[in-house]
Design a protein around this motif. Sequence first.
Motif: not given
Lengths: 238, 395, 124
Positions: C24-26, C86-89, C97-98
């Motif tokens: 699960t994405p944070k 700006a970031r992956a999360d 993305k997830y």
Amino acid sequence: MSEIDTQRRNFLKTSAGAAAVLIAPGFMLFDIAHGKPQGASNKVRWGMLIDTAKCKSGCNDCVTACNRENGLSGGTAATDSQWIRKIELKDISSGREVSLPMMCQHCENPPCVDVCPTNASFKRVDGIVLVDKHRCIGCRYCMMACPYKARSFVHEPLHDQNPDVPRGRGTVESCTLCVHRIDQGGKPACAEACPNNVILFGDLNDADSEIAKKLRSLSSVQIRADLHLNPGVRYQGI
Amino acid sequence: MSYTSPNQSRSPLYNLLLATGLLIVLGSLLAVHEMESQGHIITGMNNQIVWGLPHVFAIFLIVAASGVLNVSSIGSVFNKPAYKARGPLAGLLSIAMLGGGLMVLMLDLGRPDRVIVAATNYNPTSVFAWNVLLYSGMFAAVVVYLWTMMEKRMYPWSKPAGLLVFVWRFVLTTGTGLIFAFLGARQAYGSAILPPMFIILSFAWGLAVFHIVQSSIFAWNGIRQDEYVQKRMRNLMGVFVVSGLYFVVTYHLTNFYFSRQSAFEYFILRDGGIYPQLFWWGYIVIGNLLPLLLIFHPALGKSKSVIGASLAIILGGFAFLYVFIIGGQAFPLDIFHGYAVSSTFGDGEIAAYRPSVYEALLGLGGLGVAFMITAIGIHVLNFVPREIPTKVGHH
Amino acid sequence: MKRLASLLLCLCVAPTWAGEVTGTPKLDIGRGGQCVEDTQWMRKNHMHMLKHQRDEALRKGIRDEKISLKNCIECHASMKDDSVIARADSFCVGCHKYEAVKLDCFECHSGKRKSAWLQQRDAK
């Protein structure tokens, strides 16, 4: 069922049930509770009157203000976007010199709108001609059709755009009359920035507006009036 | 099908040609990938020359795709048996060139990933939108037409299908001409003569492409062409060349008569550097005088000179389109009549254009796709004109 | 039948394998909070809402203060870098993305909080 599948499922599951989700009722409820904001009005026709007698040759303040407002680079290479430009004119027979700003003329009958295959070029009911970049496929036919060369194509990927002014690679763009300002009750950045009050912005349809009064009492021209496009931008002194 | 294809298409040379075609197509896809990730900045196109070399290739292919169908029409609609035998090949070539041209046109878009929007949001006043229907309808019509020509039980339908294609391609080329005819604000375009001019030019270009492909197939398979038919087709091509020239001359002469247009005509025919060069040497000399000489000179007119004439016509066609499309945009828009103008946005200046290798690759890719469709089509189905049984030697 | 079985096997195995990597994405949800609808509803419907709103706002000039991409960003941009991309999360990127859904908005739209963007511009 794998772990991740279950996760995804839970992640998206709603209490209403996944199978029969209807979007419309949700919106209707929301609209009733929230009240709808007013959109553009067809009673209005936004336009500008440009007094070339007051426009100084070499002054570029309107262009700079436009670039800053809309996040344009300000570059003048053939591939750079220019929403407004200063044109220096010299009457070939008399030698009289005139300087003026040129931008999208926000025609009543815009050729760019006629030729656009996807309805990306469109005219808002208040007369502002815009490009819907969600629909623009970048065919550039509107650039071929525009008699004023008012449009630019975004030749490179862009970053860090103004949150009020979305722009992107592969789509066509032009002067929006600063529609994001107009919708907040403001006026275009160029009109605001001009030190000589060359650019008068207002509602052409409102008989009491300053622009309508001036157009009634002074002589003004439409550029390329022969094409019968009825532009919303008018010029004095040429 | 009751007979087998006489092709020697399993030869190494065939495979080599196919591989070359594939390589060209891959090259164009690579170019498109670069254009997609870096933007059109890597092409020579800019805000003044908004349509460039890809459009020259695309429009040539699409116009020739329409013109080549003349061969089928003369067979099916006007009942000439010699042309009837050539109908299927003409149909295949039409599909091939239409496919190649459309590929170039689509991949040159700023956002080709969104091309589906053209189907979901349709603007009825846009000739581009009409062309979306005209081009896809053309594919369907020609496929049906091919079916009626190649499947025995469908033969009775070949005449109505031929008539449909005959009408459709007139409308289609009119649509292509209208893209420019509707540009009322530009000196180079905005003329009602353009659609008929494109139709006549399509006849010559299409027949030239047909001659080259037919001659290659015949030579490949050791078939000797019937001299009478060859003479007829050769003379027809000559007539088309002269008719096309007539339209081009009329277009420029009428422009000259309007004083508001004469500055543009002086530019395109005399002062514009590369554009008059290409017009006179490319279009007039190579595209018209040379082929007419090769076709009508009593000492010439044999198979080889017909191929030469066809090649010259195609080169002339490209030269013409380069001058028409790019030269037409290079001449500055007359926004303020009677004034000398200058600005940071190219007002009053001749626009500069230097095509980049990426757009050349994309354009060539269109030719590559057309070639691949033709080569594979001939390989798998019997498209070879078959009325002449005289086989001379084996390849 | 054999083919079907192996296909089913592939379907089961592949996500399990992927699951070990992702999970699960944070997300950095920024200021967060609920202003339009509850979280589950928004997860499911935000794209329809944005699409509906974009046509209203751009083509008709109906600019809803609440339902607008800019307003989403105002709350959900990271408090660290003022961005949803700006970031992956980052809020938008992390989830897209997830879910492996292409995020097309930000080729044209800014992913920054407007106040931060203005500050940055004025600093120049």
